[in-house]
Design a protein around this motif. Structure first.
Motif, mmCIF file in Angstrom:
data_model
loop_
_atom_site.group_PDB
_atom_site.id
_atom_site.type_symbol
_atom_site.label_atom_id
_atom_site.label_comp_id
_atom_site.label_asym_id
_atom_site.label_seq_id
_atom_site.Cartn_x
_atom_site.Cartn_y
_atom_site.Cartn_z
ATOM 1 N N PHE A 61 0.838 -1.206 0.000
ATOM 2 C CA PHE A 61 0.000 0.000 0.000
ATOM 3 C C PHE A 61 0.871 1.252 0.000
ATOM 4 O O PHE A 61 2.069 1.190 0.289
ATOM 5 C CB PHE A 61 -0.942 -0.021 1.208
ATOM 6 N N ALA A 70 0.996 -5.959 2.410
ATOM 7 C CA ALA A 70 -0.100 -6.801 2.907
ATOM 8 C C ALA A 70 0.079 -8.247 2.455
ATOM 9 O O ALA A 70 -0.203 -9.176 3.206
ATOM 10 C CB ALA A 70 -1.434 -6.248 2.419
ATOM 11 N N ARG A 79 0.837 -11.293 8.292
ATOM 12 C CA ARG A 79 1.288 -10.345 7.277
ATOM 13 C C ARG A 79 2.817 -10.324 7.152
ATOM 14 O O ARG A 79 3.481 -10.322 8.177
ATOM 15 C CB ARG A 79 0.788 -8.958 7.690
ATOM 16 N N ASN A 126 1.162 3.547 2.000
ATOM 17 C CA ASN A 126 1.806 3.878 3.276
ATOM 18 C C ASN A 126 2.991 2.958 3.567
ATOM 19 O O ASN A 126 3.565 2.987 4.659
ATOM 20 C CB ASN A 126 0.793 3.803 4.428
ATOM 21 N N GLY A 158 -5.498 -8.900 9.913
ATOM 22 C CA GLY A 158 -4.447 -8.087 9.297
ATOM 23 C C GLY A 158 -3.513 -8.849 8.369
ATOM 24 O O GLY A 158 -2.538 -8.295 7.863
ATOM 25 N N CYS A 159 -3.804 -10.142 8.096
ATOM 26 C CA CYS A 159 -2.873 -10.926 7.260
ATOM 27 C C CYS A 159 -3.125 -10.727 5.767
ATOM 28 O O CYS A 159 -2.406 -11.281 4.941
ATOM 29 C CB CYS A 159 -2.928 -12.408 7.613
ATOM 30 N N GLY A 160 -4.144 -9.958 5.420
ATOM 31 C CA GLY A 160 -4.342 -9.643 4.011
ATOM 32 C C GLY A 160 -5.528 -10.337 3.360
ATOM 33 O O GLY A 160 -5.665 -10.314 2.128
ATOM 34 N N LYS A 161 -6.433 -10.916 4.153
ATOM 35 C CA LYS A 161 -7.566 -11.667 3.580
ATOM 36 C C LYS A 161 -8.479 -10.755 2.744
ATOM 37 O O LYS A 161 -8.824 -11.082 1.611
ATOM 38 C CB LYS A 161 -8.391 -12.329 4.704
ATOM 39 N N SER A 162 -8.855 -9.609 3.318
ATOM 40 C CA SER A 162 -9.740 -8.699 2.571
ATOM 41 C C SER A 162 -9.039 -8.176 1.325
ATOM 42 O O SER A 162 -9.679 -7.976 0.286
ATOM 43 C CB SER A 162 -10.127 -7.492 3.431
ATOM 44 N N THR A 163 -7.740 -7.980 1.441
ATOM 45 C CA THR A 163 -6.983 -7.502 0.282
ATOM 46 C C THR A 163 -7.085 -8.510 -0.860
ATOM 47 O O THR A 163 -7.242 -8.123 -2.027
ATOM 48 C CB THR A 163 -5.507 -7.250 0.688
HETATM 49 P P1 ADP Z 1 -7.429 -8.912 6.989
HETATM 50 O O1 ADP Z 1 -8.616 -8.889 6.087
HETATM 51 O O2 ADP Z 1 -6.712 -10.228 6.991
HETATM 52 O O3 ADP Z 1 -7.727 -8.460 8.380
HETATM 53 P P2 ADP Z 1 -6.527 -6.681 5.339
HETATM 54 O O4 ADP Z 1 -6.432 -7.240 3.964
HETATM 55 O O5 ADP Z 1 -7.724 -5.853 5.676
HETATM 56 O O6 ADP Z 1 -6.349 -7.864 6.405
HETATM 57 O O7 ADP Z 1 -5.232 -5.789 5.621
HETATM 58 C C1 ADP Z 1 -3.907 -6.293 5.512
HETATM 59 C C2 ADP Z 1 -2.944 -5.204 5.956
HETATM 60 O O8 ADP Z 1 -2.955 -4.141 5.010
HETATM 61 C C3 ADP Z 1 -3.287 -4.587 7.314
HETATM 62 O O9 ADP Z 1 -2.094 -4.302 7.997
HETATM 63 C C4 ADP Z 1 -4.027 -3.319 6.926
HETATM 64 O O10 ADP Z 1 -3.860 -2.328 7.928
HETATM 65 C C5 ADP Z 1 -3.319 -2.926 5.639
HETATM 66 N N1 ADP Z 1 -4.198 -2.200 4.720
HETATM 67 C C6 ADP Z 1 -5.364 -2.651 4.211
HETATM 68 N N2 ADP Z 1 -5.891 -1.749 3.349
HETATM 69 C C7 ADP Z 1 -5.018 -0.702 3.326
HETATM 70 C C8 ADP Z 1 -4.995 0.554 2.643
HETATM 71 N N3 ADP Z 1 -5.965 0.901 1.771
HETATM 72 N N4 ADP Z 1 -3.947 1.379 2.866
HETATM 73 C C9 ADP Z 1 -2.972 1.024 3.720
HETATM 74 N N5 ADP Z 1 -2.913 -0.137 4.400
HETATM 75 C C10 ADP Z 1 -3.926 -0.995 4.213
#
Ligand code: ADP
Length: 259
Positions: A18, A24, A213, A20, A45-50
């Motif tokens: 990302f 992920a 992650r 920042n 926070g391991c990247g599942k939603s990503t």
């Molecule tokens: P999970 O679904 O497993 O909880 P996410 O896929 O939501 O994990 O997020 C994985 C990591 O990426 C986390 O550390 C989250 O803070 C970070 N993250 C997710 N979306 C963004 C974004 N748009 N910008 C910056 N960091 C992000």
């Protein structure tokens, strides 16, 4: 010998960084096969939603490839239904109008969409609530509306991001069973994000366990065949063994990463 199912979507050596600087996902590989119910299981926070967002085309990989081997359509949005943890319903619109939304965005008038809306509501058992407003419904019913909305476009692939996490256990168990029945009736493929070992063991034909992650798949555990479960399944030794195995893999992985 049974024929292997075709690959619906494939993620190869995917990295997602990302803006920042957070990485992920790194070295992430996943093939989703037609007709399966695959759960992505891993710590928060391991990247599942990503992963779901990459499959849906809502985000792009920094490196690596997301491909649809079997599809010629560059725009896969029509093939995908997305269900989020929060049902995200429009409070000012009734149930039927909420379900109409994706159809409306594709140009269907309320009149043209009528049958499809009715069909989607019937699938989730809410035919009698078409005129109700979200505030009049329980949490489980709101989630059903959200699922009906995702089904209104008849997706081949249903992406679900911890859809039942906020529900009480009884509602969650009911929706688990309804989801398996729906998948069976619609013959769609499901990628389901959860951090519940028990939910993944109950629902999935495959449990893809992710590392902390940056996330990658560390184990693929075979679950039950897709389709409705018998009443006895939750109390069966097979289910208990599956829960035990998944927990162990998850714990070993977390321990290995934190040493
Ligand atoms: P999970 O679904 O497993 O909880 P996410 O896929 O939501 O994990 O997020 C994985 C990591 O990426 C986390 O550390 C989250 O803070 C970070 N993250 C997710 N979306 C963004 C974004 N748009 N910008 C910056 N960091 C992000």
């Amino acid at each position: 010998m049974t024929q292997p199912s075709p690959t619906l979507v494939s993620l190869r050596d995917v990295t997602k960084v990302f803006s920042n600087g957070v990485t992920a996902l790194a070295g992430f590989d996943l093939d989703v096969f037609a007709g399966e119910f695959v759960s992505l299981l891993g710590p928060s926070g391991c990247g599942k939603s990503t992963v779901l967002r990459l499959i849906a085309g809502l985000a792009q990989p920094t490196e690596g490839i997301v491909s649809w081997p079997d599809s010629t359509d560059d725009d896969h949005r029509g093939e995908i239904g997305f269900v989020f943890q929060d049902p995200t319903l429009m409070p000012w619109a009734n149930v039927a109008d909420n379900v109409w939304l994706p159809l409306r965005l594709r140009g269907a008038s309320r009149h043209d969409a009528h049958d499809r809306i009715a069909e989607s509501l019937a699938l989730v058992g809410l035919s009698d609530f078409a005129k109700a407003y979200p505030r009049e419904l329980s949490g489980g019913m709101r989630m059903r509306v959200s699922i009906a909305r995702a089904l209104s476009l008849k997706p081949r692939l249903l992406l679900m991001d911890e859809p039942f996490a906020a529900l009480d256990e009884i509602a969650r168990f009911r929706l688990n069973d309804d989801l398996l029945r729906l998948q069976n009736d619609l013959r769609c493929t499901v990628v389901f994000v959860t951090h519940s070992v028990y939910e993944s063991a109950y629902l999935s034909s495959r449990i893809a366990v992710m590392s902390p992650r940056p996330g990658r798949i560390v184990a693929n555990i075979e679950g039950e065949t897709p389709g409705p479960r018998s009443k006895e399944f939750r109390a069966s030794s097979r289910y208990a063994q599956l829960c035990g195995l998944i927990s162990q893999v998850l714990l070993d992985q977390t321990a290995a990463e934190t040493l």
